[in-house]
Design a protein around this motif. Structure first.
Motif, PDB file in Angstrom:
ATOM      1  N   ALA A  12       0.703  -1.133   0.112  1.00  0.00           N
ATOM      2  CA  ALA A  12      -0.153  -0.113  -0.050  1.00  0.00           C
ATOM      3  C   ALA A  12       0.962   1.082  -0.046  1.00  0.00           C
ATOM      4  O   ALA A  12       2.018   1.158   0.724  1.00  0.00           O
ATOM      5  CB  ALA A  12      -0.838  -0.046   1.052  1.00  0.00           C
ATOM      6  N   GLY A  13       0.364   2.226  -0.983  1.00  0.00           N
ATOM      7  CA  GLY A  13       1.261   3.585  -0.721  1.00  0.00           C
ATOM      8  C   GLY A  13       0.267   4.741  -1.263  1.00  0.00           C
ATOM      9  O   GLY A  13      -0.547   4.648  -1.761  1.00  0.00           O
ATOM     10  N   MET A  14       0.960   5.929  -0.705  1.00  0.00           N
ATOM     11  CA  MET A  14       0.313   7.076  -0.977  1.00  0.00           C
ATOM     12  C   MET A  14       0.974   8.231  -1.248  1.00  0.00           C
ATOM     13  O   MET A  14       2.191   8.310  -0.719  1.00  0.00           O
ATOM     14  CB  MET A  14      -0.849   7.584   0.302  1.00  0.00           C
ATOM     15  N   HIS A  15       0.622   9.175  -1.749  1.00  0.00           N
ATOM     16  CA  HIS A  15       1.062  10.574  -2.139  1.00  0.00           C
ATOM     17  C   HIS A  15       0.509  11.446  -1.414  1.00  0.00           C
ATOM     18  O   HIS A  15      -0.708  11.495  -1.238  1.00  0.00           O
ATOM     19  CB  HIS A  15       1.273  10.973  -3.763  1.00  0.00           C
ATOM     20  N   PRO A  16       1.296  12.244  -0.393  1.00  0.00           N
ATOM     21  CA  PRO A  16       0.165  13.134   0.618  1.00  0.00           C
ATOM     22  C   PRO A  16      -0.866  13.983   0.069  1.00  0.00           C
ATOM     23  O   PRO A  16      -0.544  14.411  -1.240  1.00  0.00           O
ATOM     24  CB  PRO A  16       1.331  13.939   1.531  1.00  0.00           C
ATOM     25  N   TRP A  17      -1.876  14.082   0.605  1.00  0.00           N
ATOM     26  CA  TRP A  17      -2.925  15.045  -0.046  1.00  0.00           C
ATOM     27  C   TRP A  17      -2.394  16.457   0.348  1.00  0.00           C
ATOM     28  O   TRP A  17      -1.843  16.816   1.428  1.00  0.00           O
ATOM     29  CB  TRP A  17      -4.226  14.787   0.641  1.00  0.00           C
ATOM     30  N   GLY A  18      -3.043  17.477  -0.464  1.00  0.00           N
ATOM     31  CA  GLY A  18      -2.659  18.756  -0.467  1.00  0.00           C
ATOM     32  C   GLY A  18      -3.327  19.522  -1.558  1.00  0.00           C
ATOM     33  O   GLY A  18      -4.130  19.222  -2.597  1.00  0.00           O
ATOM     34  N   LYS A  19      -2.880  20.735  -1.948  1.00  0.00           N
ATOM     35  CA  LYS A  19      -2.915  21.402  -3.023  1.00  0.00           C
ATOM     36  C   LYS A  19      -1.665  21.804  -3.652  1.00  0.00           C
ATOM     37  O   LYS A  19      -1.224  22.989  -3.691  1.00  0.00           O
ATOM     38  CB  LYS A  19      -3.754  22.877  -2.792  1.00  0.00           C
ATOM     39  N   TRP A  20      -1.178  20.975  -4.350  1.00  0.00           N
ATOM     40  CA  TRP A  20       0.187  20.827  -4.887  1.00  0.00           C
ATOM     41  C   TRP A  20       0.116  21.545  -6.229  1.00  0.00           C
ATOM     42  O   TRP A  20       1.238  22.043  -6.671  1.00  0.00           O
ATOM     43  CB  TRP A  20       0.907  19.721  -4.900  1.00  0.00           C
ATOM     44  N   GLY A  21      -0.719  21.400  -7.094  1.00  0.00           N
ATOM     45  CA  GLY A  21      -0.896  22.073  -8.377  1.00  0.00           C
ATOM     46  C   GLY A  21      -0.006  21.413  -9.594  1.00  0.00           C
ATOM     47  O   GLY A  21       0.281  22.002 -10.260  1.00  0.00           O
ATOM     48  N   ARG A  22       0.425  20.210  -9.272  1.00  0.00           N
ATOM     49  CA  ARG A  22       1.207  19.512 -10.439  1.00  0.00           C
ATOM     50  C   ARG A  22       0.474  18.486 -11.127  1.00  0.00           C
ATOM     51  O   ARG A  22      -0.650  18.200 -10.683  1.00  0.00           O
ATOM     52  CB  ARG A  22       2.324  18.773  -9.392  1.00  0.00           C
ATOM     53  N   ASN A  23       1.124  18.069 -12.137  1.00  0.00           N
ATOM     54  CA  ASN A  23       0.454  16.914 -12.928  1.00  0.00           C
ATOM     55  C   ASN A  23       0.059  15.908 -11.982  1.00  0.00           C
ATOM     56  O   ASN A  23       0.782  15.108 -11.292  1.00  0.00           O
ATOM     57  CB  ASN A  23       1.382  16.484 -14.041  1.00  0.00           C
ATOM     58  N   PHE A  24      -1.140  15.147 -12.382  1.00  0.00           N
ATOM     59  CA  PHE A  24      -1.855  14.095 -11.303  1.00  0.00           C
ATOM     60  C   PHE A  24      -0.969  12.773 -11.581  1.00  0.00           C
ATOM     61  O   PHE A  24      -0.898  11.989 -10.627  1.00  0.00           O
ATOM     62  CB  PHE A  24      -3.471  13.839 -11.637  1.00  0.00           C
ATOM     63  N   VAL A  25      -0.313  12.474 -12.761  1.00  0.00           N
ATOM     64  CA  VAL A  25       0.604  11.509 -12.921  1.00  0.00           C
ATOM     65  C   VAL A  25       1.553  11.442 -12.016  1.00  0.00           C
ATOM     66  O   VAL A  25       1.957  10.413 -11.379  1.00  0.00           O
ATOM     67  CB  VAL A  25       0.999  11.485 -14.299  1.00  0.00           C
ATOM     68  N   GLU A  26       2.051  12.620 -11.635  1.00  0.00           N
ATOM     69  CA  GLU A  26       3.244  12.748 -10.507  1.00  0.00           C
ATOM     70  C   GLU A  26       3.052  11.951  -9.218  1.00  0.00           C
ATOM     71  O   GLU A  26       3.515  11.009  -8.521  1.00  0.00           O
ATOM     72  CB  GLU A  26       3.801  13.829 -10.412  1.00  0.00           C
ATOM     73  N   GLN A  70       2.649   3.721 -18.656  1.00  0.00           N
ATOM     74  CA  GLN A  70       3.625   4.434 -19.586  1.00  0.00           C
ATOM     75  C   GLN A  70       4.600   5.095 -18.649  1.00  0.00           C
ATOM     76  O   GLN A  70       5.709   5.198 -18.719  1.00  0.00           O
ATOM     77  CB  GLN A  70       3.088   5.529 -20.638  1.00  0.00           C
ATOM     78  N   ALA A  71       3.909   5.988 -17.706  1.00  0.00           N
ATOM     79  CA  ALA A  71       4.869   6.625 -16.639  1.00  0.00           C
ATOM     80  C   ALA A  71       5.893   6.006 -15.838  1.00  0.00           C
ATOM     81  O   ALA A  71       7.013   6.239 -15.740  1.00  0.00           O
ATOM     82  CB  ALA A  71       3.988   7.757 -15.800  1.00  0.00           C
ATOM     83  N   LEU A  72       5.422   4.645 -15.445  1.00  0.00           N
ATOM     84  CA  LEU A  72       6.312   3.837 -14.787  1.00  0.00           C
ATOM     85  C   LEU A  72       7.204   3.022 -15.824  1.00  0.00           C
ATOM     86  O   LEU A  72       8.139   2.601 -15.242  1.00  0.00           O
ATOM     87  CB  LEU A  72       5.439   2.644 -13.985  1.00  0.00           C
ATOM     88  N   GLY A  73       6.766   3.280 -17.268  1.00  0.00           N
ATOM     89  CA  GLY A  73       7.781   2.441 -18.078  1.00  0.00           C
ATOM     90  C   GLY A  73       7.121   1.270 -18.862  1.00  0.00           C
ATOM     91  O   GLY A  73       6.855   0.118 -17.859  1.00  0.00           O
ATOM     92  N   TRP A  74       6.848   1.364 -19.850  1.00  0.00           N
ATOM     93  CA  TRP A  74       6.203   0.378 -20.783  1.00  0.00           C
ATOM     94  C   TRP A  74       6.867  -1.173 -20.425  1.00  0.00           C
ATOM     95  O   TRP A  74       7.897  -1.409 -20.577  1.00  0.00           O
ATOM     96  CB  TRP A  74       5.994   0.258 -22.208  1.00  0.00           C
ATOM     97  N   THR A  75       5.986  -2.245 -20.059  1.00  0.00           N
ATOM     98  CA  THR A  75       6.432  -3.498 -19.801  1.00  0.00           C
ATOM     99  C   THR A  75       5.691  -4.339 -20.456  1.00  0.00           C
ATOM    100  O   THR A  75       6.010  -5.800 -20.223  1.00  0.00           O
ATOM    101  CB  THR A  75       6.390  -3.863 -18.101  1.00  0.00           C
ATOM    102  N   GLY A  76       4.662  -4.190 -21.071  1.00  0.00           N
ATOM    103  CA  GLY A  76       3.673  -5.015 -21.826  1.00  0.00           C
ATOM    104  C   GLY A  76       2.508  -5.604 -20.928  1.00  0.00           C
ATOM    105  O   GLY A  76       1.801  -6.537 -21.109  1.00  0.00           O
ATOM    106  N   ALA A  77       2.394  -5.021 -19.560  1.00  0.00           N
ATOM    107  CA  ALA A  77       1.346  -5.272 -18.603  1.00  0.00           C
ATOM    108  C   ALA A  77       0.075  -4.911 -19.264  1.00  0.00           C
ATOM    109  O   ALA A  77       0.052  -3.850 -19.879  1.00  0.00           O
ATOM    110  CB  ALA A  77       1.640  -4.488 -17.230  1.00  0.00           C
TER     111      ALA A  77
END
Length: 399
Positions: A12-26, A70-77
């Protein structure tokens, strides 16, 4: 508690919640990498990626599964993408679980993330006059806090809830979220401060309505056999049920925000309401009862709505939620703590991520890893969520 339909939560993993204003993919990639690290596997081991879509972030948001792959790197998944408004994360979990149970893959990654605007969520797609969401905004002026307030008024009229009760929910959740490093709001508040905050939609005040937030959450799910091969021994955390039910017609009560017109025939209908049926289906699939539940993560768009969920997931009978709250039963240390994470009250809404984040919290609680907010002896947890256009969502996790 695990059954034949159970799958293992490996990470399980999370990116902290906030108002960061960056691309959601990040945010989604950061959460995914955390989940992979927690599972002690590499990205190349993942066979299936289930993305929870965000409709506010253009084409990449609508194809979240492929976007994250794509962001993590194409592996054929293999990939899938799911949109179900606030229940999008649960739909993504359901997709991954089905693939695992069908034997089509052994290990899957589920990811949801969002970058949100300031203010209200608005309908997308331009002039959509056949869209109930568009209609309630344009014809009724009913932005989300308006129907939150209608729920609250209904509760006050039927069950005698008070503004002090609504404030007490916020006070409880703010205290729960203090030690949660992923929460956006980590500040204790008093009932007096809540009741002195600006009125937004009578009777709900600013501190009783959740914000819109940026954030991400991810899970690594696998079969029991994969977990054994991976060296996971002893007691594992499993997902034992995933409910994605829709309403029945006619509804037994008006289920906002659809603003049903079938209330005249609804009075003669016997059976659970839509929100009650969400958790009921999960209980039935997992083969447990509400008495087995150690804790719950519910969809507190407003502090008043949390009280409704106590009854909808059968922690108490109808009309008894206020007593449950006042007795301290839903506080950490009580009989069945609700929203030990701090809930949306402390996180805000990052829509595709929030149902996944609820499961992350249950996983950490059941592992005994919820530092500063631990529910002692937690064995079974339930989530509850409701997305627009009849998307029900409830997940049962056990150890």
């Amino acid at each position: 508690m695990a059954n034949d339909n159970s799958i293992v939560v490996l990470g399980a993993g999370m990116h902290p919640w906030g108002k960061w204003g960056r691309n959601f993919v990040e945010y989604g990639v950061a959460a995914a990498q955390d989940a992979l690290d927690d599972a002690d596997i590499s990205w190349s081991d993942i066979q299936y990626v289930a993305g929870a879509d965000t409709i506010r972030n253009g084409y990449p948001g609508f194809i979240a599964g492929a976007t994250f792959a794509q962001a993590l790197g194409w592996t054929g998944a293999r990939v899938s993408s799911a949109y179900a408004a606030c229940a999008s994360g649960s739909q993504a979990i359901s997709n991954a679980r089905a693939q695992i149970l069908a034997g089509l893959c052994d290990v899957a990654l589920v990811v949801g993330a969002d970058t949100t605007p300031k203010g209200f969520f608005t309908p997308v797609g331009g002039e959509r006059k056949d869209d109930p969401d568009w209609l309630r905004f344009h014809l009724m002026g009913a932005t989300n806090p308006t129907y939150f307030a209608l729920y609250a008024r209904r509760r006050m009229e039927l069950f005698g809830a008070t503004e002090e009760d609504f404030a007490a929910v916020k006070v409880k959740n703010a205290r729960h979220g203090l030690a949660n490093e992923n929460a956006r709001y980590r500040k204790e508040v008093t009932a007096e401060e809540v009741l002195a905050s600006p009125m937004v939609a009578d009777p709900l005040r600013l501190l009783e309505i959740c914000a819109t937030s940026d954030g991400g959450a991810a899970l690594v799910l696998c079969s029991k056999e994969f977990a054994r091969r991976h060296g996971v021994s002893g007691s594992t955390v499993t997902i034992d049920a995933v409910s994605t039910v829709t309403p029945r017609f006619p509804q037994t009560v008006i289920e906002m925000p659809n603003f049903s017109t079938d209330s005249s025939v609804a009075a003669a209908t016997v059976g659970p309401t839509f929100k009650q049926s969400i958790a009921l289906a999960a209980y039935e699939e997992a083969g447990i009862s509400p008495e087995d539940v150690s804790l719950a993560e519910v969809y507190d768009l407003s502090s008043a709505l949390e009280l409704d969920w106590y009854e909808d997931i059968a922690l108490c009978k109808e009309g008894e939620a206020e007593r449950l709250l006042r007795d301290g039963d839903t506080t950490i240390g009580g009989r069945v703590p609700v929203n030990p994470s701090g809930g949306l009250s402390c996180f805000g809404e990052a829509i595709p991520a929030q149902a996944i984040a609820q499961v992350c919290e249950l996983v950490w609680q059941l592992r005994g890893q919820a530092t500063g907010r631990q529910v002692e002896g937690a064995r079974v947890g339930i989530t509850a969520n409701q997305g627009l256009f009849g998307h029900g969502s409830s997940i049962i996790v056990s150890r």
